[in-house]
Design a protein around this motif. Sequence first.
Motif, PDB file in Angstrom:
ATOM      1  N   VAL A 120       0.234  -0.182   0.329  1.00 10.49           N
ATOM      2  CA  VAL A 120       1.440  -1.038   0.071  1.00 10.49           C
ATOM      3  C   VAL A 120       1.486  -1.614  -1.200  1.00 10.49           C
ATOM      4  CG1 VAL A 120       2.461  -3.418   0.884  1.00 10.49           C
ATOM      5  CG2 VAL A 120       1.130  -1.828   2.512  1.00 10.49           C
ATOM      6  N   SER A 121       0.137  -2.100  -1.885  1.00 11.96           N
ATOM      7  CA  SER A 121       0.212  -2.537  -3.287  1.00 11.96           C
ATOM      8  C   SER A 121       0.651  -1.441  -4.183  1.00 11.96           C
ATOM      9  CB  SER A 121      -1.013  -2.939  -3.623  1.00 11.96           C
ATOM     10  OG  SER A 121      -1.679  -4.083  -2.779  1.00 11.96           O
ATOM     11  N   LYS A 177       9.221  -8.145   5.237  1.00 10.80           N
ATOM     12  CA  LYS A 177       8.316  -9.252   6.200  1.00 10.80           C
ATOM     13  C   LYS A 177       9.464 -10.313   7.061  1.00 10.80           C
ATOM     14  CE  LYS A 177       5.887 -11.398   3.301  1.00 10.80           C
ATOM     15  NZ  LYS A 177       4.877 -12.205   2.616  1.00 10.80           N
ATOM     16  N   VAL A 237       7.789  -3.351   4.041  1.00  9.61           N
ATOM     17  CA  VAL A 237       7.065  -3.757   2.651  1.00  9.61           C
ATOM     18  C   VAL A 237       8.175  -4.284   1.867  1.00  9.61           C
ATOM     19  CG1 VAL A 237       6.473  -2.698   0.544  1.00  9.61           C
ATOM     20  CG2 VAL A 237       5.528  -1.729   2.725  1.00  9.61           C
ATOM     21  N   GLY A 238       7.954  -5.576   1.449  1.00  9.37           N
ATOM     22  CA  GLY A 238       8.852  -6.292   0.868  1.00  9.37           C
ATOM     23  C   GLY A 238      10.072  -7.086   1.526  1.00  9.37           C
ATOM     24  N   ASP A 245      -2.519  -7.042  -0.029  1.00  7.85           N
ATOM     25  CA  ASP A 245      -2.038  -6.183   0.868  1.00  7.85           C
ATOM     26  C   ASP A 245      -3.158  -4.930   0.905  1.00  7.85           C
ATOM     27  OD1 ASP A 245       0.445  -6.808   2.019  1.00  7.85           O
ATOM     28  OD2 ASP A 245       1.063  -6.834  -0.125  1.00  7.85           O
ATOM     29  N   PRO A 304       0.737 -10.086   1.503  1.00  9.47           N
ATOM     30  CA  PRO A 304       1.682 -10.772   0.346  1.00  9.47           C
ATOM     31  C   PRO A 304       2.984  -9.804   0.517  1.00  9.47           C
ATOM     32  CG  PRO A 304      -0.587 -10.383  -0.404  1.00  9.47           C
ATOM     33  CD  PRO A 304      -0.660  -9.718   0.761  1.00  9.47           C
ATOM     34  N   ARG A 305       3.033  -8.555   0.840  1.00  5.89           N
ATOM     35  CA  ARG A 305       4.459  -7.875   0.795  1.00  5.89           C
ATOM     36  C   ARG A 305       4.710  -7.051   2.225  1.00  5.89           C
ATOM     37  NH1 ARG A 305       4.492  -3.458  -3.315  1.00  5.89           N
ATOM     38  NH2 ARG A 305       6.631  -3.501  -2.852  1.00  5.89           N
ATOM     39  N   LYS A 306       3.777  -7.390   3.170  1.00  2.00           N
ATOM     40  CA  LYS A 306       3.954  -6.570   4.429  1.00  2.00           C
ATOM     41  C   LYS A 306       3.073  -7.280   5.541  1.00  2.00           C
ATOM     42  CE  LYS A 306       2.322  -2.201   6.531  1.00  2.00           C
ATOM     43  NZ  LYS A 306       1.695  -2.738   7.648  1.00  2.00           N
ATOM     44  N   GLN A 314       8.330  -2.370  -5.982  1.00  6.79           N
ATOM     45  CA  GLN A 314       8.884  -3.471  -5.677  1.00  6.79           C
ATOM     46  C   GLN A 314      10.139  -2.990  -5.023  1.00  6.79           C
ATOM     47  OE1 GLN A 314       7.331  -6.290  -5.006  1.00  6.79           O
ATOM     48  NE2 GLN A 314       8.992  -7.462  -4.106  1.00  6.79           N
ATOM     49  N   GLN A 315      10.713  -3.434  -3.854  1.00  3.41           N
ATOM     50  CA  GLN A 315      11.990  -3.107  -3.391  1.00  3.41           C
ATOM     51  C   GLN A 315      12.881  -4.159  -4.045  1.00  3.41           C
ATOM     52  OE1 GLN A 315      12.384  -2.595   0.607  1.00  3.41           O
ATOM     53  NE2 GLN A 315      10.876  -0.703   0.729  1.00  3.41           N
TER      54      GLN A 315
END
Length: 106
Positions: A98-99, A13, A10-11, A94, A30-32, A103-104
């Motif tokens: 995940v959503s 990719k 996640v974040g 996502d 989008p994130r994964k 945010q990392q």
Amino acid sequence: MTYVIAQPCVGVKDRACIDECPVDCIYEGPRKLYIHPDECVDCGACEPVCPVEAIFFETDVPDGWTDYRTADAEVFTELGSPGGATAAGPLAADHPLVSAQTQQAA
């Protein structure tokens, strides 16, 4: 059985797994990244190239990340099995699991 991409992706990719996958079953959200369970042939080529160790065989997902087994399958409920990530293009959204994650930091 199939492989699953869990929380460390996640974040991040990294996409090394996409380049390694011989059947084009790893889709980009989008994130994964997500492995399509019906298209994965269980070859395991993706697992050793993941720099964040996010890829696990379905029965080997660590206890804290078992929800990712369901998430990787559920994200394809509406999409079905298009026969490869390249032809389908990036996923529009996502999975809610995940959503919902913060945010990392980069």
